[in-house]
Write an enzyme that holds these catalytic residues in place. Sequence first.
Site, PDB file in Angstrom:
ATOM      1  N   LYS A  49       0.810  -1.211   0.000  1.00 50.82           N
ATOM      2  CA  LYS A  49       0.000   0.000   0.000  1.00 50.82           C
ATOM      3  C   LYS A  49       0.851   1.272   0.000  1.00 50.82           C
ATOM      4  O   LYS A  49       0.465   2.292   0.537  1.00 50.82           O
ATOM      5  CB  LYS A  49      -0.993   0.025   1.174  1.00 50.82           C
ATOM      6  CG  LYS A  49      -1.845  -1.232   1.322  1.00 50.82           C
ATOM      7  CD  LYS A  49      -2.459  -1.751   0.070  1.00 50.82           C
ATOM      8  CE  LYS A  49      -3.541  -0.903  -0.494  1.00 50.82           C
ATOM      9  NZ  LYS A  49      -4.046  -1.350  -1.786  1.00 50.82           N
ATOM     10  N   GLY A  89       2.370   2.536  -3.007  1.00 49.34           N
ATOM     11  CA  GLY A  89       2.513   3.109  -4.344  1.00 49.34           C
ATOM     12  C   GLY A  89       3.080   2.137  -5.355  1.00 49.34           C
ATOM     13  O   GLY A  89       3.599   2.547  -6.389  1.00 49.34           O
ATOM     14  N   THR A  90       2.978   0.848  -5.084  1.00 50.40           N
ATOM     15  CA  THR A  90       3.532  -0.164  -5.975  1.00 50.40           C
ATOM     16  C   THR A  90       2.879  -0.118  -7.354  1.00 50.40           C
ATOM     17  O   THR A  90       3.572  -0.188  -8.367  1.00 50.40           O
ATOM     18  CB  THR A  90       3.347  -1.573  -5.370  1.00 50.40           C
ATOM     19  OG1 THR A  90       3.765  -1.544  -4.013  1.00 50.40           O
ATOM     20  CG2 THR A  90       4.137  -2.606  -6.129  1.00 50.40           C
ATOM     21  N   THR A  91       1.561   0.010  -7.399  1.00 51.69           N
ATOM     22  CA  THR A  91       0.859   0.012  -8.675  1.00 51.69           C
ATOM     23  C   THR A  91       1.301   1.207  -9.519  1.00 51.69           C
ATOM     24  O   THR A  91       1.576   1.083 -10.708  1.00 51.69           O
ATOM     25  CB  THR A  91      -0.665   0.054  -8.454  1.00 51.69           C
ATOM     26  OG1 THR A  91      -1.028  -1.028  -7.590  1.00 51.69           O
ATOM     27  CG2 THR A  91      -1.414  -0.059  -9.766  1.00 51.69           C
ATOM     28  N   TRP A  92       1.385   2.365  -8.884  1.00 53.32           N
ATOM     29  CA  TRP A  92       1.834   3.580  -9.568  1.00 53.32           C
ATOM     30  C   TRP A  92       3.257   3.395 -10.105  1.00 53.32           C
ATOM     31  O   TRP A  92       3.559   3.740 -11.247  1.00 53.32           O
ATOM     32  CB  TRP A  92       1.756   4.744  -8.579  1.00 53.32           C
ATOM     33  CG  TRP A  92       2.413   5.987  -9.052  1.00 53.32           C
ATOM     34  CD1 TRP A  92       1.890   6.922  -9.901  1.00 53.32           C
ATOM     35  CD2 TRP A  92       3.729   6.441  -8.719  1.00 53.32           C
ATOM     36  NE1 TRP A  92       2.809   7.925 -10.108  1.00 53.32           N
ATOM     37  CE2 TRP A  92       3.936   7.655  -9.394  1.00 53.32           C
ATOM     38  CE3 TRP A  92       4.743   5.938  -7.922  1.00 53.32           C
ATOM     39  CZ2 TRP A  92       5.124   8.362  -9.287  1.00 53.32           C
ATOM     40  CZ3 TRP A  92       5.915   6.646  -7.811  1.00 53.32           C
ATOM     41  CH2 TRP A  92       6.089   7.841  -8.491  1.00 53.32           C
ATOM     42  N   HIS A 114       7.222  -7.311  -2.269  1.00 54.28           N
ATOM     43  CA  HIS A 114       7.048  -6.623  -0.990  1.00 54.28           C
ATOM     44  C   HIS A 114       7.991  -7.189   0.071  1.00 54.28           C
ATOM     45  O   HIS A 114       7.861  -6.859   1.242  1.00 54.28           O
ATOM     46  CB  HIS A 114       5.614  -6.771  -0.495  1.00 54.28           C
ATOM     47  CG  HIS A 114       4.605  -6.011  -1.298  1.00 54.28           C
ATOM     48  ND1 HIS A 114       4.752  -4.683  -1.641  1.00 54.28           N
ATOM     49  CD2 HIS A 114       3.413  -6.396  -1.823  1.00 54.28           C
ATOM     50  CE1 HIS A 114       3.693  -4.289  -2.334  1.00 54.28           C
ATOM     51  NE2 HIS A 114       2.879  -5.308  -2.462  1.00 54.28           N
ATOM     52  N   ARG A 148       6.144   5.398   1.263  1.00 49.44           N
ATOM     53  CA  ARG A 148       5.077   6.379   1.420  1.00 49.44           C
ATOM     54  C   ARG A 148       4.979   6.731   2.893  1.00 49.44           C
ATOM     55  O   ARG A 148       5.326   5.918   3.757  1.00 49.44           O
ATOM     56  CB  ARG A 148       3.785   5.727   0.928  1.00 49.44           C
ATOM     57  CG  ARG A 148       2.552   6.552   0.939  1.00 49.44           C
ATOM     58  CD  ARG A 148       1.403   5.695   0.409  1.00 49.44           C
ATOM     59  NE  ARG A 148       0.182   6.461   0.294  1.00 49.44           N
ATOM     60  CZ  ARG A 148      -0.987   5.911   0.030  1.00 49.44           C
ATOM     61  NH1 ARG A 148      -1.090   4.593  -0.143  1.00 49.44           N
ATOM     62  NH2 ARG A 148      -2.060   6.654  -0.056  1.00 49.44           N
ATOM     63  N   SER A 191      -4.567   3.519   4.060  1.00 52.69           N
ATOM     64  CA  SER A 191      -4.796   2.729   2.853  1.00 52.69           C
ATOM     65  C   SER A 191      -4.929   1.243   3.175  1.00 52.69           C
ATOM     66  O   SER A 191      -5.807   0.557   2.654  1.00 52.69           O
ATOM     67  CB  SER A 191      -3.655   2.964   1.859  1.00 52.69           C
ATOM     68  OG  SER A 191      -3.880   2.254   0.678  1.00 52.69           O
TER      69      SER A 191
END
Length: 160
Positions: free
Chosen positions: A26, A28-31, A88, A110, A118
């Site tokens: 949670k 910012g991995t996707t970004w 992760h 983050r 989140s």
Amino acid sequence: MLRGTLVMQQCLKSRPTDIFLASFPKSGTTWLKAMIFSTLTRTNCSLDKHPLRTHNPHQCVPYMELQFATGRSQIIEVIPSPRVMSMHLPYFLLPDSIIESGCRIVYVWRDPKDVLVSMWYFSQKILGGADKMVTFDQFYEFFYQGLSPFGPIWNHILGY
């Protein structure tokens, strides 16, 4: 994920050209996946046919622990160089081949307050019904004590 981590430590053959995206969940991995994947493929794909227009970044950049946990590690071997993969894992659990190969590790972190919020919303969505809900105060205590499958957030960040 523990099984996937153990199999990955034993079987992963990292290449010097590999790029590993690492983060606490949670964070910012996707970004980060979308940004790095689009940067690496900017000359290979036209904008109207770019894979990120039709696929989630998680489909374009494999999540290492999941691939090894589900027995799909062969997917990793067929990715052309430079391979981009995410994880992760805390730094101390990385397979030796990653450290020895000299490959790149990109770490994103983050603000822990934002990670907490989140993660709490994400866990509520996963848990579903009201009978399974964890209060925010309870979740905060778990997070504060470092009770997470990935360990305390500060240890994770400082490890990298």
